[in-house]
Design an enzyme around this catalytic site. Structure first.
Site, short mmCIF file in Angstrom:
data_model
loop_
_atom_site.label_atom_id
_atom_site.label_comp_id
_atom_site.label_asym_id
_atom_site.label_seq_id
_atom_site.Cartn_x
_atom_site.Cartn_y
_atom_site.Cartn_z
CD GLU A 19 22.30 32.34 39.27
OE1 GLU A 19 22.18 32.31 38.03
OE2 GLU A 19 21.65 33.10 39.99
N PRO A 22 27.49 33.05 46.99
CG PRO A 22 29.05 34.66 46.33
CD PRO A 22 27.62 34.22 46.11
CE LYS A 24 23.34 37.07 55.31
NZ LYS A 24 22.20 36.99 56.16
CB THR A 50 24.93 35.30 42.55
OG1 THR A 50 25.11 34.97 43.93
CG2 THR A 50 24.01 34.29 41.89
CG HIS A 95 26.31 36.16 38.14
ND1 HIS A 95 24.99 35.96 38.47
CD2 HIS A 95 26.66 35.11 37.34
CE1 HIS A 95 24.56 34.84 37.88
NE2 HIS A 95 25.57 34.30 37.21
NE ARG A 125 19.73 47.92 36.77
CZ ARG A 125 18.48 48.29 36.91
NH1 ARG A 125 17.98 49.22 36.12
NH2 ARG A 125 17.70 47.73 37.84
P1 FAD Z 1 19.85 45.80 31.96
O1 FAD Z 1 20.03 44.94 30.79
O2 FAD Z 1 20.71 47.02 32.10
O3 FAD Z 1 18.31 46.23 32.01
C1 FAD Z 1 17.77 46.87 33.16
C2 FAD Z 1 16.50 47.60 32.78
O4 FAD Z 1 16.82 48.77 32.04
C3 FAD Z 1 15.54 46.80 31.89
O5 FAD Z 1 14.24 47.15 32.26
C4 FAD Z 1 15.86 47.28 30.49
O6 FAD Z 1 14.74 47.13 29.63
C5 FAD Z 1 16.19 48.74 30.77
N1 FAD Z 1 17.15 49.34 29.85
C6 FAD Z 1 18.27 48.79 29.36
N2 FAD Z 1 18.93 49.69 28.60
C7 FAD Z 1 18.22 50.84 28.66
C8 FAD Z 1 18.38 52.14 28.11
N3 FAD Z 1 19.42 52.44 27.32
N4 FAD Z 1 17.44 53.08 28.38
C9 FAD Z 1 16.37 52.80 29.16
N5 FAD Z 1 16.18 51.58 29.71
C10 FAD Z 1 17.09 50.62 29.46
N6 FAD Z 1 21.43 40.53 40.34
C11 FAD Z 1 22.45 40.64 41.23
O7 FAD Z 1 22.49 41.63 41.99
N7 FAD Z 1 23.43 39.68 41.30
C12 FAD Z 1 23.46 38.61 40.49
O8 FAD Z 1 24.35 37.78 40.57
C13 FAD Z 1 22.39 38.44 39.54
N8 FAD Z 1 22.34 37.38 38.69
C14 FAD Z 1 21.33 37.31 37.76
C15 FAD Z 1 21.32 36.25 36.85
C16 FAD Z 1 20.31 36.14 35.91
C17 FAD Z 1 20.31 34.99 34.93
C18 FAD Z 1 19.26 37.10 35.87
C19 FAD Z 1 18.13 36.98 34.88
C20 FAD Z 1 19.27 38.16 36.76
C21 FAD Z 1 20.30 38.29 37.71
N9 FAD Z 1 20.35 39.35 38.61
C22 FAD Z 1 21.38 39.46 39.51
C23 FAD Z 1 19.29 40.36 38.63
C24 FAD Z 1 19.60 41.59 37.72
O9 FAD Z 1 20.74 42.27 38.19
C25 FAD Z 1 18.39 42.49 37.77
O10 FAD Z 1 17.30 41.88 37.15
C26 FAD Z 1 18.59 43.92 37.30
O11 FAD Z 1 17.50 44.70 37.76
C27 FAD Z 1 18.69 44.08 35.79
O12 FAD Z 1 19.87 43.59 35.31
P2 FAD Z 1 20.14 43.46 33.72
O13 FAD Z 1 21.52 43.02 33.58
O14 FAD Z 1 19.06 42.70 33.08
O15 FAD Z 1 20.02 45.03 33.34
#
Ligand code: FAD
Length: 318
Positions: A19, A22, A24, A50, A95, A125
Site C-alpha cells: 500500500e 500519495p 503531499k 490510500t 481507496h 468509511r
Molecule cells: P466501517 O466498516 O463503516 O466500520 C466503522 C465502525 O462502525 C466499526 O466500529 C463498525 O463496527 C461500526 N459499524 C459499522 N456498521 C455499523 C452500523 N450499521 N451501526 C453501528 N455501527 C456500525 N482510512 C483512510 O482515511 N484512508 C485510507 O486509505 C484507509 N485505508 C485503510 C486500509 C485498510 C486495510 C484498513 C484496515 C483501514 C484503512 N483506513 C483508511 C482506516 C479506516 O478508514 C478506519 O479504520 C475507519 O475508522 C473505519 O473504516 P471501515 O471501512 O472499517 O468502516
C-alpha cells in the site's frame, strides 16, 4: 484484473502486495516511483493507493481575522492508480472513502475509475478528520463502509443515482473492505465488529484486508471466527514493519491494538531508530513466514511509501 482473480490464479500460492500513500500536494510523483520500482521486481499483482481525509487550515487575512478553510493535502489517489497501471502494467486499488465525499461525488469518482480501466476498489468509511474526535458523515455522503459497498454493488448492476440515464452500463468492480483482528476502535465488541464485516460481505464485498497486527494469533483467531460466522471471502493480512521507537506509543492508540511483550522488550532495548528498524524487519519476516506457511492469500505490507525495509522482508520471505 480483479484482486480475487489474481488470488484464484495463484492457486493457493501466497501473493505479495503493498500500500502506498500519495505525496503531499506540491511534490512530484517521481519520489513515489523511485520507491515503487525496487518492489516491482517481486511482481506484486496489485498495489493499493490510500486516500486521505480533508483537513482544516486557517488563512490569516491582513486585518488579522482567521478564515477556516478545508484542504485535501494528499489528493491524486485515482490519478496515481491510473499512472501506475499504465506505466508499470500492475493492477491498482484506489481507496475510496465515505468521509469527505457526497454520494454524487463518489459515483463520479467511480466512473473515472471505470473509464481508466481500474478494476478494484477498497471501500472504506475513513477516519474522523484530524481536528475532530469522532467521525462525522458528510452531508449527502455514505455513513458506513456498508453504504459505500451497497452503492458500488448497485453500480455493478448499472443502478446509478439518477434513474433518468439513457444507458446504464454496469461497472464491474471487485470490492475490498477493511477487517480488524483486534476489533475496530469504535466497535463495542469483536462479535459486533465481525457482524458488521459480514454485512459488508453479504452486500457485495469480495475480499477483506486486515488492519495491521503484530501477533499472528490475532489474525488466525479472527479468520476462524469469520469463517464460523459465514464470511467466506479471502482475508488478506496487513503487515506493518515497526521503524521508529515512538510507534510503540502511537500505534496502539491510533489503531487499538496490542504489541506482544517480546516485541516491546526488543524495541525497548534498542539504542536508536536504526536498531528499531532492524527489529521491525526481523519481526515482520517471522510474521510473514508463518502467515505464508499457513497459506494466506497475500501478504499485504503497509509500506508508507518507503520500500527499503519491505525489500529486506520480502527477499527473505519469497
Ligand atoms: P466501517 O466498516 O463503516 O466500520 C466503522 C465502525 O462502525 C466499526 O466500529 C463498525 O463496527 C461500526 N459499524 C459499522 N456498521 C455499523 C452500523 N450499521 N451501526 C453501528 N455501527 C456500525 N482510512 C483512510 O482515511 N484512508 C485510507 O486509505 C484507509 N485505508 C485503510 C486500509 C485498510 C486495510 C484498513 C484496515 C483501514 C484503512 N483506513 C483508511 C482506516 C479506516 O478508514 C478506519 O479504520 C475507519 O475508522 C473505519 O473504516 P471501515 O471501512 O472499517 O468502516
Amino acid at each position: 484484473m480483479k484482486v480475487t482473480e489474481h488470488i484464484a490464479k495463484a492457486q493457493g500460492k501466497t501473493l505479495f502486495s503493498f500500500e502506498i500513500v500519495p505525496p503531499k500536494k506540491g511534490n512530484s510523483i517521481e519520489e513515489l516511483y523511485k520507491n515503487i520500482e525496487p518492489l516491482l521486481e517481486f511482481k506484486p499483482p496489485f498495489i493499493d493507493v490510500t486516500t486521505s481525509r480533508e483537513e482544516f487550515y486557517y488563512k490569516e487575512h491582513s486585518n488579522g481575522l482567521l478564515e477556516k478553510k478545508i484542504v485535501r493535502m494528499r489528493p491524486g489517489t485515482v490519478g496515481i492508480c491510473s499512472a501506475i497501471q499504465h506505466k508499470y502494467n500492475v493492477d491498482t486499488v484506489p481507496h475510496v472513502l465515505c468521509g469527505g465525499f457526497t454520494r454524487e461525488e463518489t459515483e463520479d469518482l467511480l466512473v473515472d475509475c471505470f473509464y481508466l480501466g481500474i478494476d478494484n476498489i477498497m471501500a472504506l468509511r475513513g477516519d474522523a478528520m484530524k481536528e475532530e474526535k469522532y467521525f462525522r458523515p458528510t452531508k449527502n455522503g455514505n455513513v458506513y463502509a456498508l453504504d459505500l459497498v451497497k452503492q458500488i454493488n448497485d453500480l455493478r448492476k448499472g443502478i446509478y443515482l439518477h434513474d433518468t440515464l439513457e444507458n446504464n452500463t454496469g461497472m464491474d468492480f471487485c470490492i475490498g473492505v477493511a477487517g480488524y483482528p483486534e476489533k475496530h476502535i469504535e466497535a463495542p465488541s469483536k462479535t459486533f465488529d465481525l457482524e458488521k464485516l459480514k454485512e459488508k460481505v453479504d452486500n457485495g464485498a469480495d475480499y477483506v484486508v486486515t488492519q495491521m497486527f503484530f501477533d499472528n494469533k490475532q489474525y488466525f483467531d479472527f479468520v476462524e471466527k469469520a469463517r464460523q460466522m459465514g464470511i467466506n471471502v479471502p482475508i488478506i493480512p496487513g503487515i506493518k514493519p515497526i521503524s521508529v521507537k515512538r510507534h510503540l506509543n502511537i500505534i496502539p492508540q491510533a489503531f487499538f491494538l496490542d504489541f506482544p511483550e517480546e516485541l516491546v522488550k526488543e524495541i525497548e532495548k534498542c539504542k536508536n531508530n536504526n536498531e528499531v528498524k532492524q527489529v521491525g524487519i526481523e519481526w515482520a519476516i517471522a510474521q510473514s513466514k508463518e502467515l505464508r506457511q499457513a497459506g494466506v492469500p497475500s501478504l499485504h505490507y503497509y509500506s508508507m511509501g518507503k520500500s527499503e525495509n519491505i525489500i529486506q522482508i520480502i527477499s527473505k520471505v519469497f
